[in-house]
Design an enzyme around this catalytic site. Structure first.
Site, mmCIF file in Angstrom:
data_model
loop_
_atom_site.group_PDB
_atom_site.id
_atom_site.type_symbol
_atom_site.label_atom_id
_atom_site.label_comp_id
_atom_site.label_asym_id
_atom_site.label_seq_id
_atom_site.Cartn_x
_atom_site.Cartn_y
_atom_site.Cartn_z
ATOM 1 N N HIS A 62 0.629 -1.420 6.407
ATOM 2 C CA HIS A 62 -0.578 -1.620 5.594
ATOM 3 C C HIS A 62 -0.264 -1.903 4.131
ATOM 4 O O HIS A 62 0.652 -1.331 3.542
ATOM 5 C CB HIS A 62 -1.593 -0.487 5.777
ATOM 6 C CG HIS A 62 -1.238 0.863 5.260
ATOM 7 N ND1 HIS A 62 -1.565 1.277 4.000
ATOM 8 C CD2 HIS A 62 -0.639 1.929 5.847
ATOM 9 C CE1 HIS A 62 -1.189 2.545 3.830
ATOM 10 N NE2 HIS A 62 -0.606 2.952 4.931
ATOM 11 N N GLU A 193 -6.180 0.546 5.637
ATOM 12 C CA GLU A 193 -5.664 1.624 6.487
ATOM 13 C C GLU A 193 -6.108 2.970 5.971
ATOM 14 O O GLU A 193 -6.494 3.850 6.733
ATOM 15 C CB GLU A 193 -4.130 1.554 6.544
ATOM 16 C CG GLU A 193 -3.494 2.480 7.575
ATOM 17 C CD GLU A 193 -3.185 3.890 7.078
ATOM 18 O OE1 GLU A 193 -2.790 4.726 7.889
ATOM 19 O OE2 GLU A 193 -3.362 4.171 5.855
ATOM 20 N N HIS A 302 0.761 10.668 -0.968
ATOM 21 C CA HIS A 302 -0.514 10.557 -1.680
ATOM 22 C C HIS A 302 -0.456 11.148 -3.091
ATOM 23 O O HIS A 302 -1.484 11.434 -3.686
ATOM 24 C CB HIS A 302 -1.682 11.134 -0.860
ATOM 25 C CG HIS A 302 -2.057 10.234 0.287
ATOM 26 N ND1 HIS A 302 -3.232 10.357 1.000
ATOM 27 C CD2 HIS A 302 -1.407 9.182 0.844
ATOM 28 C CE1 HIS A 302 -3.272 9.428 1.934
ATOM 29 N NE2 HIS A 302 -2.170 8.704 1.872
HETATM 30 CO CO CO Z 1 -1.655 7.115 3.364
HETATM 31 ZN ZN ZN Z 2 0.182 4.930 5.226
#
Ligand code: CO
Ligand code: ZN
Length: 330
Positions: A62, A193, A302
């Site tokens: 992605h 995604e 993240h």
């Molecule tokens: Co992610």
């Molecule tokens: Zn990912």
């Protein structure tokens, strides 16, 4: 390869706003693909034709990253925002974001009455140096990604958006090195995604693959007091067995493991307790496909300093190459 990684991770591309990343990859892979197109959602689909004896294989990485979208601008020119994907408030304070035009801003939060507690996201704001609503260059609906340049520490690399630009690197490098294959391989650089596997779902519904493989990051269990997980940076490519959304096809998992063993590629078996990847969407799209995932072990997912080991990245590229150059008989 470091140069390619640097360019990709530093690009702007929150979910739904992947055009800059897509344009970069398009130029990068054009000499290596037999056909290339962009679908209605914005997925970049590149075909590398096989010799007609193999399967239809979809490989997805992605292009989008988590980020924020501006919900309103205050009278003094500060920007309130909502999340695009899995944004964790602990990663925000003092961080920086980047808008589509390259403009940057600083994130801070309202006064903390209790410093041991995080604010909900609607109590953070972005300061782009404006002094009023009128002179604020950013509008409601503008999206921003987090910003931090690539940090190279020997074999360890840290940057925002390793999730999943490092998967894109694995896909790009595998395509570049794929001189001949029995399979028709569709390399999909997917969109959206982080907000629900939307691009990969549409791509797989249209392409009807026999076999689908996602390239994405997974967590690791090798940092202080972390959630236990049998994955460590530097120990090789991770072969997904299960995550929060899917159980990988057992035959494909076995094949990945055999190929890794036969080619002496360092590998580890991955069971991820939360989170999922494009492989889930591709597994259940249309009539379904044989689905699995090659994962790049990653710390601090993240956050703006997601960390991978370059040797693991190389192992992922090699494993994908071994799978694509041999028959897939399951
Ligand atoms: Co992610
Ligand atoms: Zn990912």
């Amino acid at each position: 390869m470091i140069d390619l990684i640097r360019k990709l991770v530093e690009l702007y591309g929150p979910s739904g706003f992947e055009d800059q990343v897509r344009a970069f990859i398009q130029a990068e892979i054009a000499p290596y693909a037999d056909e290339m197109r962009v679908d209605a959602l914005g997925n970049l689909i590149a075909l590398k034709k096989g010799d007609g004896t193999g399967k239809r294989v979809l490989v997805s990485a992605h292009t989008d990253e988590i980020g924020v979208m501006i919900t309103h601008v205050t009278e003094k020119g500060f920007l309130r925002f909502t999340n695009i994907g899995g944004v964790f408030a602990a990663n925000l304070l003092g961080g920086r974001v980047q808008f589509a035009d390259g403009r940057q801003g600083v994130i801070y939060g309202d006064k903390f009455e209790d410093r041991s507690k995080l604010h909900p996201l609607n109590k953070y704001y972005i300061d782009v140096g404006a002094t009023s609503k009128e002179d604020c260059p950013v509008r409601v609906g503008d999206a921003a990604g987090f910003y931090r340049p690539l940090l190279v520490m020997g074999d360890r690399l840290a940057a925002k958006s390793m999730d999943d630009r490092i998967g894109c690197v694995v896909g790009i490098e595998a395509l570049k090195r794929l001189t001949a294959s029995p399979h028709d391989v569709y390399f999909v650089f997917s969109v959206q995604e982080e907000v629900g596997l939307r691009g990969a779902a549409a791509a797989a519904n249209g392409l009807h693959p026999d076999v689908s493989i996602a390239l994405d990051v997974t967590g690791s269990g090798d940092t202080p007091e972390c959630h236990p997980m049998a994955i460590s940076l530097g120990q090789g490519t991770a072969i997904k067995v299960k995550d929060g959304g899917m159980i990988a096809h057992a035959g494909l998992v076995r094949l990945m493991r055999q190929r890794a063993e036969a080619a002496n590629i360092p590998h580890q078996m991955e069971v991820l307790e939360g989170g999922t990847t494009d492989a889930y969407a591709m597994q259940v799209a249309g009539p379904g496909s044989i689905s699995g995932c090659i994962s790049i072990p990653c710390r601090y997912i993240h956050s703006a300093s997601e960390m991978v080991d370059i040797n693991d990245v190389e192992a992922c590229i090699r494993l994908l190459g071994e799978i694509l150059t041999h028959p897939i008989d399951l």
